[in-house]
Design a protein around this motif. Structure first.
Motif, short mmCIF file in Angstrom:
data_model
loop_
_atom_site.label_atom_id
_atom_site.label_comp_id
_atom_site.label_asym_id
_atom_site.label_seq_id
_atom_site.Cartn_x
_atom_site.Cartn_y
_atom_site.Cartn_z
N LEU A 96 0.82 -1.21 0.00
CA LEU A 96 0.00 0.00 0.00
C LEU A 96 0.86 1.27 0.00
O LEU A 96 0.48 2.28 -0.59
CB LEU A 96 -0.93 0.02 1.22
N GLY A 97 1.99 1.22 0.65
CA GLY A 97 2.81 2.42 0.79
C GLY A 97 3.79 2.66 -0.34
O GLY A 97 4.51 3.66 -0.32
N ILE A 98 3.83 1.78 -1.34
CA ILE A 98 4.84 1.93 -2.40
C ILE A 98 4.51 3.08 -3.36
O ILE A 98 5.36 3.93 -3.62
CB ILE A 98 5.05 0.60 -3.14
N PRO A 99 3.29 3.16 -3.93
CA PRO A 99 3.00 4.31 -4.79
C PRO A 99 2.99 5.62 -3.97
O PRO A 99 2.53 5.65 -2.82
CB PRO A 99 1.59 4.00 -5.33
N THR A 100 3.46 6.68 -4.56
CA THR A 100 3.59 7.96 -3.84
C THR A 100 2.27 8.41 -3.23
O THR A 100 2.21 8.84 -2.07
CB THR A 100 4.09 9.04 -4.81
N HIS A 101 1.19 8.32 -4.00
CA HIS A 101 -0.12 8.77 -3.54
C HIS A 101 -1.04 7.61 -3.16
O HIS A 101 -2.25 7.81 -2.98
CB HIS A 101 -0.79 9.62 -4.61
N GLY A 102 -0.48 6.42 -3.03
CA GLY A 102 -1.26 5.28 -2.58
C GLY A 102 -2.09 4.63 -3.67
O GLY A 102 -1.93 4.91 -4.86
N TRP A 103 -2.98 3.77 -3.24
CA TRP A 103 -3.89 3.04 -4.12
C TRP A 103 -5.26 3.70 -4.06
O TRP A 103 -5.84 3.83 -2.97
CB TRP A 103 -4.00 1.58 -3.70
N VAL A 104 -5.78 4.11 -5.19
CA VAL A 104 -7.06 4.84 -5.25
C VAL A 104 -8.12 3.89 -5.81
O VAL A 104 -8.08 3.52 -6.98
CB VAL A 104 -6.94 6.10 -6.13
N ASN A 105 -9.06 3.51 -4.97
CA ASN A 105 -10.04 2.49 -5.32
C ASN A 105 -11.34 3.12 -5.81
O ASN A 105 -11.85 4.06 -5.20
CB ASN A 105 -10.34 1.62 -4.11
N LEU A 106 -11.87 2.58 -6.92
CA LEU A 106 -13.21 2.94 -7.39
C LEU A 106 -14.16 1.85 -6.91
O LEU A 106 -14.03 0.69 -7.30
CB LEU A 106 -13.25 3.04 -8.91
N LEU A 138 -7.21 3.45 -0.55
CA LEU A 138 -7.23 2.09 -0.06
C LEU A 138 -6.38 1.98 1.21
O LEU A 138 -5.27 2.52 1.29
CB LEU A 138 -6.68 1.15 -1.14
N GLU A 139 -6.94 1.26 2.20
CA GLU A 139 -6.20 0.93 3.42
C GLU A 139 -6.51 -0.52 3.76
O GLU A 139 -7.21 -1.20 3.01
CB GLU A 139 -6.58 1.88 4.55
N GLU A 140 -5.99 -1.01 4.87
CA GLU A 140 -6.14 -2.43 5.18
C GLU A 140 -7.57 -2.82 5.52
O GLU A 140 -7.95 -3.98 5.36
CB GLU A 140 -5.19 -2.81 6.31
N GLY A 141 -8.40 -1.91 6.01
CA GLY A 141 -9.78 -2.23 6.32
C GLY A 141 -10.61 -2.48 5.07
O GLY A 141 -10.21 -2.12 3.95
N LEU A 142 -11.78 -3.08 5.24
CA LEU A 142 -12.67 -3.40 4.12
C LEU A 142 -13.40 -2.14 3.66
O LEU A 142 -14.40 -1.75 4.26
CB LEU A 142 -13.68 -4.48 4.53
N ASP A 143 -12.89 -1.50 2.63
CA ASP A 143 -13.51 -0.31 2.02
C ASP A 143 -13.75 0.79 3.05
O ASP A 143 -14.75 1.51 3.01
CB ASP A 143 -14.84 -0.68 1.34
N THR A 144 -12.82 0.95 3.97
CA THR A 144 -12.97 1.90 5.07
C THR A 144 -12.18 3.19 4.87
O THR A 144 -12.29 4.12 5.68
CB THR A 144 -12.52 1.27 6.39
N GLY A 145 -11.40 3.29 3.81
CA GLY A 145 -10.50 4.42 3.63
C GLY A 145 -11.21 5.73 3.37
O GLY A 145 -12.40 5.76 3.00
N PRO A 146 -10.52 6.85 3.55
CA PRO A 146 -11.10 8.17 3.33
C PRO A 146 -11.47 8.38 1.86
O PRO A 146 -10.80 7.87 0.95
CB PRO A 146 -10.00 9.13 3.77
N VAL A 147 -12.54 9.13 1.63
CA VAL A 147 -13.16 9.26 0.31
C VAL A 147 -12.69 10.52 -0.41
O VAL A 147 -12.67 11.61 0.16
CB VAL A 147 -14.69 9.25 0.45
N SER A 189 -8.10 16.20 -1.49
CA SER A 189 -7.65 15.39 -0.36
C SER A 189 -8.80 14.51 0.11
O SER A 189 -9.97 14.94 0.09
CB SER A 189 -7.19 16.29 0.81
N PRO A 190 -8.51 13.29 0.56
CA PRO A 190 -9.59 12.41 0.99
C PRO A 190 -10.17 12.81 2.34
O PRO A 190 -9.46 13.36 3.19
CB PRO A 190 -8.90 11.04 1.06
N VAL A 191 -11.45 12.54 2.51
CA VAL A 191 -12.19 12.88 3.74
C VAL A 191 -12.61 11.59 4.42
O VAL A 191 -13.16 10.69 3.77
CB VAL A 191 -13.43 13.73 3.41
N PRO A 192 -12.38 11.44 5.73
CA PRO A 192 -12.77 10.21 6.42
C PRO A 192 -14.25 9.91 6.26
O PRO A 192 -15.09 10.81 6.21
CB PRO A 192 -12.42 10.49 7.89
#
Length: 336
Positions: A96-106, A138-147, A189-192
């Motif tokens: 998850l931390g390798i790309p500079t801006h992370g993984w962006v999930n649709l 994207l984070e380790e939780g199930l679709d819990t990352g900031p939007v 920027s993503p919002v929780p």
């Protein structure tokens, strides 16, 4: 931005196409390994892999994104972001931390509603009137990352999961491109996610798609549409064989059929529910092609006119038939 695109099924292809046409540079694609499909069970590439190869893009197909060789290659690619659409495997923290801006999930719901593998199907089955799509970090939780962003889409009265997902895949592709534009421009920027309104959309299995005729007609209708095209709704015939079912049409005028009871007219096959009947659309007998329900009924030699009462009643559990002394009803798949 340099991108690694992660996706597998057909629904992810519109997003890949949109990114290929954008100002961003898709340098590689991550997809699931070739899988066996069709009657011959031959190995076949995913739709995303086929599209990537057509575009001349490097394709990565590790057995798991935990694979150290994959993570090393991801680091070598030096991508700024990794957009994800229905990839089909969990991405570990190390990647998850390798790309500079992370993984962006649709994701095909308006988060935090319908987190999980089957958001479109669950929305239809639950009778939602509106759904949509979200882009999130994207984070380790199930679709819990900031939007990052959302869009909404009306669920039409006769939508199947395939219909709705098709529209969302196109609209969501545009949302994903605009999200990556905003990230690159430094204006987004993503919002929780809020803590209220969370619902979970687990994957539908074959048993989930079994029609319970003792449900009301509207629930039968929603279940079948939500399971179309996959995993495919089904019911049991009196002999225990399965019959695949396409979308049905509720008929509020017919209220004299018991749950699962069949009436065949010259043009229609009606089946009773807990409320009114539904008209079957298409049926797929085991091992045979899909056909119009009336054609199937004629081939199965069901009687015309009044409901048949010469067959056995099948219960939800094997061997759960009519008790001694009880009236027997020809249920298509009545539940106890």
């Amino acid at each position: 931005m340099r991108l690694l695109f992660a996706g597998t099924p057909e629904v992810a292809v519109p997003a890949l196409d949109a990114l290929l046409d954008s100002r961003h540079d898709v340098v590689a694609v991550l997809t699931r390994p070739d899988a066996r499909s069709g009657r011959g069970r031959t190995l076949a590439p995913s739709p995303v892999k086929r599209r990537a190869l057509e575009a001349g893009i490097e394709v990565l197909t590790p057995g798991s994104p935990r694979d150290v060789e994959f993570q090393a290659r991801l680091a070598e690619l030096a991508v700024h972001a990794a957009p994800v659409v229905a990839y089909g495997a969990l991405v570990p923290a190390a990647a998850l931390g390798i790309p500079t801006h992370g993984w962006v999930n649709l994701h095909f719901s308006v988060l935090p509603a319908w987190r999980g593998a089957a958001p479109v199907q669950r929305a239809i089955i639950s009778g939602d009137e509106v759904t949509g799509a979200s882009t999130f970090l994207l984070e380790e939780g199930l679709d819990t990352g900031p939007v990052f962003g959302t869009l909404t889409e009306t669920i039409r009265p006769r939508d199947t999961a395939g219909d709705l997902l098709g529209r969302l895949s196109v609209a969501g592709a545009d949302l994903l491109v605009r999200t990556l534009d905003g990230i690159e421009d430094g204006i987004l920027s993503p919002v929780p996610q809020p803590h209220d309104g969370v619902s979970i959309a687990p994957r539908l299995d074959v048993e989930d798609a079994r029609v319970r005729w003792r449900l009301p007609a509207y629930a039968v209708d929603r279940l079948i549409r939500g399971c179309t095209p996959a995993p495919g709704a089904w019911t049991l015939l009196p002999d225990g064989a399965r019959l695949g079912l396409g979308p049905v049409a509720p008929d509020p005028e017919v209220v004299d059929l018991a749950p699962g009871e069949v009436r065949l007219t010259k043009r229609d096959v009606l089946v009773g529910t807990a409320t009114s009947a539904v008209r079957l659309g298409e049926g797929t007998p085991a091992g045979k092609r899909t056909m119009d329900a009336a054609a199937w009924a004629r081939g199965a030699r069901l009687a015309d006119g009044t409901p048949r009462r010469d067959g056995l009643r099948l219960g939800e559990e094997a061997g759960d038939g009519p008790q001694p002394g009880s009236a027997q009803t020809s249920d298509l798949a009545a539940d106890a």
